[in-house]
Write a protein that holds these residues in place. Structure first.
Motif, mmCIF file in Angstrom:
data_model
loop_
_atom_site.group_PDB
_atom_site.id
_atom_site.type_symbol
_atom_site.label_atom_id
_atom_site.label_comp_id
_atom_site.label_asym_id
_atom_site.label_seq_id
_atom_site.Cartn_x
_atom_site.Cartn_y
_atom_site.Cartn_z
ATOM 1 N N HIS A 14 74.639 84.792 -18.664
ATOM 2 C CA HIS A 14 75.843 84.075 -18.265
ATOM 3 C C HIS A 14 75.946 84.017 -16.749
ATOM 4 O O HIS A 14 75.408 84.869 -16.056
ATOM 5 N N ILE A 15 76.718 83.051 -16.253
ATOM 6 C CA ILE A 15 77.070 83.054 -14.837
ATOM 7 C C ILE A 15 78.297 83.949 -14.699
ATOM 8 O O ILE A 15 78.857 84.417 -15.696
ATOM 9 N N ASN A 43 80.473 81.656 -18.415
ATOM 10 C CA ASN A 43 79.867 80.490 -19.058
ATOM 11 C C ASN A 43 78.397 80.766 -19.339
ATOM 12 O O ASN A 43 77.701 81.353 -18.526
ATOM 13 N N PRO A 44 77.922 80.334 -20.509
ATOM 14 C CA PRO A 44 76.568 80.680 -20.929
ATOM 15 C C PRO A 44 75.482 79.836 -20.277
ATOM 16 O O PRO A 44 75.689 78.677 -19.954
ATOM 17 N N LEU A 45 74.320 80.455 -20.087
ATOM 18 C CA LEU A 45 73.119 79.747 -19.688
ATOM 19 C C LEU A 45 72.249 79.489 -20.908
ATOM 20 O O LEU A 45 71.336 78.682 -20.863
ATOM 21 N N HIS A 46 72.539 80.167 -22.003
ATOM 22 C CA HIS A 46 71.800 80.024 -23.259
ATOM 23 C C HIS A 46 72.455 78.903 -24.066
ATOM 24 O O HIS A 46 73.684 78.875 -24.220
ATOM 25 N N THR A 47 71.684 77.983 -24.601
ATOM 26 C CA THR A 47 72.232 76.813 -25.286
ATOM 27 C C THR A 47 72.969 77.148 -26.588
ATOM 28 O O THR A 47 73.872 76.417 -26.978
ATOM 29 N N ASP A 48 72.617 78.223 -27.262
ATOM 30 C CA ASP A 48 73.251 78.572 -28.532
ATOM 31 C C ASP A 48 74.457 79.502 -28.389
ATOM 32 O O ASP A 48 75.049 79.903 -29.391
ATOM 33 N N TRP A 85 87.792 106.687 -26.617
ATOM 34 C CA TRP A 85 88.394 105.830 -25.591
ATOM 35 C C TRP A 85 87.753 104.453 -25.658
ATOM 36 O O TRP A 85 86.571 104.320 -25.939
ATOM 37 N N LYS A 86 88.535 103.399 -25.422
ATOM 38 C CA LYS A 86 87.953 102.064 -25.380
ATOM 39 C C LYS A 86 88.707 101.181 -24.402
ATOM 40 O O LYS A 86 89.894 101.390 -24.127
ATOM 41 N N LYS A 87 87.997 100.210 -23.887
ATOM 42 C CA LYS A 87 88.565 99.241 -22.946
ATOM 43 C C LYS A 87 87.922 97.904 -23.227
ATOM 44 O O LYS A 87 86.699 97.803 -23.353
ATOM 45 N N ASP A 88 88.716 96.854 -23.347
ATOM 46 C CA ASP A 88 88.165 95.515 -23.494
ATOM 47 C C ASP A 88 89.016 94.524 -22.709
ATOM 48 O O ASP A 88 90.228 94.538 -22.790
ATOM 49 N N GLU A 89 88.345 93.728 -21.920
ATOM 50 C CA GLU A 89 88.975 92.734 -21.054
ATOM 51 C C GLU A 89 88.009 91.582 -20.864
ATOM 52 O O GLU A 89 86.828 91.683 -21.172
ATOM 53 N N SER A 90 88.512 90.505 -20.293
ATOM 54 C CA SER A 90 87.644 89.364 -20.013
ATOM 55 C C SER A 90 86.739 89.619 -18.811
ATOM 56 O O SER A 90 85.666 89.043 -18.711
ATOM 57 N N GLY A 91 87.157 90.485 -17.909
ATOM 58 C CA GLY A 91 86.370 90.774 -16.707
ATOM 59 C C GLY A 91 85.333 91.856 -16.935
ATOM 60 O O GLY A 91 85.669 93.025 -17.129
ATOM 61 N N LYS A 92 84.060 91.482 -16.906
ATOM 62 C CA LYS A 92 82.972 92.438 -17.149
ATOM 63 C C LYS A 92 82.958 93.538 -16.083
ATOM 64 O O LYS A 92 82.784 94.711 -16.389
ATOM 65 N N GLY A 93 83.156 93.169 -14.830
ATOM 66 C CA GLY A 93 83.159 94.152 -13.745
ATOM 67 C C GLY A 93 84.295 95.147 -13.860
ATOM 68 O O GLY A 93 84.135 96.335 -13.581
#
Length: 95
Positions: free
Chosen positions: A23-24, A28-33, A48-56
């Protein structure tokens, strides 16, 4: 005991986004599928868990959490406070 909190990427439908789907920085994906990376999740072996849209952001939270197992549960909170973060996209869908 050694604690682990691996990072995993997920699509908007909750399915795992494989490591070969590149991904960029916006997700957004660089892989077509690939429909796109909706969120990144870290789940520690302690529960413990954490989930967000920001990977960093998830990675930073993971790096802050893991040392707490060796230094006491709240040892890092005074030294390295968590800065509030507002996600532009909703959190990971639950599976």
């Amino acid at each position: 005991m050694t604690y682990r909190a691996p990072l995993t990427n997920h699509h908007s439908d909750g399915t795992l986004c494989p490591a070969d789907h590149k991904h960029i920085s916006s997700g957004n994906p660089l892989h077509t599928d690939c429909p796109s990376r909706a969120c990144t999740r870290a789940v520690c072996s302690c529960g413990w868990k954490k989930d967000e849209s920001g990977k960093g952001y998830v990675n930073e939270c993971r790096k802050r959490h893991l040392p707490s197992h060796t230094q006491g549960q709240n040892a890092l909170s005074a030294v390295w406070p968590l800065i509030p973060y507002r996600s532009r996209r909703p959190s990971c869908p639950t599976t």
